[in-house]
Design a protein around this motif. Structure first.
Motif, mmCIF file in Angstrom:
data_model
loop_
_atom_site.group_PDB
_atom_site.id
_atom_site.type_symbol
_atom_site.label_atom_id
_atom_site.label_comp_id
_atom_site.label_asym_id
_atom_site.label_seq_id
_atom_site.Cartn_x
_atom_site.Cartn_y
_atom_site.Cartn_z
ATOM 1 N N LEU A 44 0.815 -1.216 0.000
ATOM 2 C CA LEU A 44 0.000 0.000 0.000
ATOM 3 C C LEU A 44 0.852 1.271 0.000
ATOM 4 C CD1 LEU A 44 -2.906 -0.990 2.418
ATOM 5 C CD2 LEU A 44 -3.103 -0.411 -0.023
ATOM 6 N N VAL A 47 1.560 1.213 -4.237
ATOM 7 C CA VAL A 47 0.505 1.251 -5.258
ATOM 8 C C VAL A 47 -0.803 1.729 -4.635
ATOM 9 C CG1 VAL A 47 1.553 -0.619 -6.610
ATOM 10 C CG2 VAL A 47 -0.132 -1.160 -4.841
ATOM 11 N N SER A 48 -1.812 1.941 -5.471
ATOM 12 C CA SER A 48 -3.115 2.369 -4.980
ATOM 13 C C SER A 48 -3.807 1.234 -4.237
ATOM 14 C CB SER A 48 -3.998 2.812 -6.149
ATOM 15 O OG SER A 48 -4.351 1.697 -6.950
ATOM 16 N N SER A 49 -4.807 1.591 -3.438
ATOM 17 C CA SER A 49 -5.544 0.577 -2.691
ATOM 18 C C SER A 49 -6.269 -0.376 -3.634
ATOM 19 C CB SER A 49 -6.548 1.237 -1.749
ATOM 20 O OG SER A 49 -7.452 2.070 -2.466
ATOM 21 N N THR A 51 -5.257 -1.362 -6.640
ATOM 22 C CA THR A 51 -4.270 -2.309 -7.170
ATOM 23 C C THR A 51 -3.929 -3.362 -6.119
ATOM 24 O OG1 THR A 51 -3.310 -0.682 -8.690
ATOM 25 C CG2 THR A 51 -1.919 -2.550 -8.062
ATOM 26 N N SER A 87 -11.496 -0.417 -2.210
ATOM 27 C CA SER A 87 -11.233 -0.441 -3.652
ATOM 28 C C SER A 87 -10.826 0.921 -4.182
ATOM 29 C CB SER A 87 -12.473 -0.926 -4.402
ATOM 30 O OG SER A 87 -13.569 -0.065 -4.173
ATOM 31 N N GLY A 88 -11.095 1.973 -3.423
ATOM 32 C CA GLY A 88 -10.686 3.303 -3.851
ATOM 33 C C GLY A 88 -11.790 4.023 -4.609
ATOM 34 N N LYS A 89 -11.657 5.320 -4.682
ATOM 35 C CA LYS A 89 -12.644 6.149 -5.358
ATOM 36 C C LYS A 89 -12.555 5.941 -6.867
ATOM 37 C CE LYS A 89 -14.050 10.997 -5.822
ATOM 38 N NZ LYS A 89 -13.969 11.072 -7.275
ATOM 39 N N ARG A 91 -12.311 6.703 -10.663
ATOM 40 C CA ARG A 91 -11.708 7.825 -11.364
ATOM 41 C C ARG A 91 -12.785 8.626 -12.091
ATOM 42 N NH1 ARG A 91 -6.374 8.120 -12.143
ATOM 43 N NH2 ARG A 91 -6.585 9.111 -14.163
ATOM 44 N N ASN A 204 -2.309 13.137 -15.480
ATOM 45 C CA ASN A 204 -3.232 12.179 -14.858
ATOM 46 C C ASN A 204 -4.332 11.721 -15.817
ATOM 47 O OD1 ASN A 204 -4.438 10.652 -12.767
ATOM 48 N ND2 ASN A 204 -5.769 12.354 -12.183
#
Length: 256
Positions: A44, A47-49, A51, A87-89, A91, A204
């Protein structure tokens, strides 16, 4: 891992990542939940949560197969006993009109002549990268402005509509001998696209964001949820929602 299934390329990449970690040096039967949790925490920071979560899901599947099919004696799946990262926000990056123009112009400067047509196709159809690169001329009907995507994430072929801009781009392309519409490799596309984005001065914005941008634009044109799902291939409206950005100010205009 099956080389013939969808997503095998990404899965192979994740497996190679695991092989480089100290966790891979241990026998499956000796790996504890604490060891997996330590791997999670270290990952963590890199990488992103989202991933990290996908990698944990793959690791958990490895243990499940080992227990059920390989006869490895493990009291329980250690991945199932640890806390999973969120899982993250979703995109929500979409292009402005000036960024879209700059990106296409930057792609036009690529030495590889197939990069710009691929990006235009992605922006106009919301198709995934793998779906685009697998498209063959036999599945393109320019007269009726449709294309049949045979290789999809869900495994079910779907026919998508082609805009006038998309048809114009396709009509200008030479026909490759192997029958593919875009005879370019995944890696060549990835590298060329990233360089084009940098030349365009855009921050981005990944290739997959082209899909998000396309679906948001189509939604703004007034397509219904059912029509958007027919184009995107999403099985549920909830999945589709992650790919469509709704601007509150635009909703305010509609409300009057």
């Amino acid at each position: 891992m099956s080389n013939g299934k969808r997503g095998s390329r990404a899965e192979s990449y994740r497996i190679e990542t695991f092989k480089k970690h100290a966790l891979a040096k241990h026998a499956l039967s000796t790996i504890t939940p604490q060891m997996v949790a330590a791997w999670r925490d270290a990952r963590l920071t890199e990488v992103s949560s989202g991933t990290a979560l996908r990698e944990l899901q793959l690791l958990g599947h490895v243990f499940s197969v080992a227990i059920r099919e390989w006869g490895v004696r493990i009291p329980s799946n250690p991945v199932g006993l640890i806390r999973k990262p969120r899982s993250g926000k979703a995109r929500d990056r979409v292009l402005t009109a000036s960024e879209r123009t700059a990106l296409i112009a930057a792609c036009d400067q690529c030495q590889n002549p197939w990069i710009k047509p691929v990006v235009v196709f992605a922006l106009e159809t919301a198709a995934r990268r793998g779906e685009i690169l697998a498209l063959r001329w036999n599945d393109v009907d320019l007269a009726h402005r449709t294309a049949l995507l045979q290789v999809t994430k869900t495994g079910e072929p779907r026919r998508i509509p082609l805009s006038s801009a998309c048809v114009s781009s396709l009509e200008s392309l030479p026909r490759s001998l192997d029958g593919r519409v875009f005879p370019v490799s995944m890696e060549a596309l990835k590298q060329a696209y990233e360089r084009a984005v940098a030349r365009a001065g855009i921050a981005n914005f990944t290739f997959h964001d082209l899909r998000h941008d396309a679906l948001t634009r189509l939604a703004r044109q007034g397509l219904s949820v059912l029509e958007l799902r027919a184009i995107s291939g999403h099985t549920t409206a909830n999945m589709l929602q992650r790919y469509v950005s709704i601007d509150a100010s635009e909703l305010a205009v509609k409300l009057g």
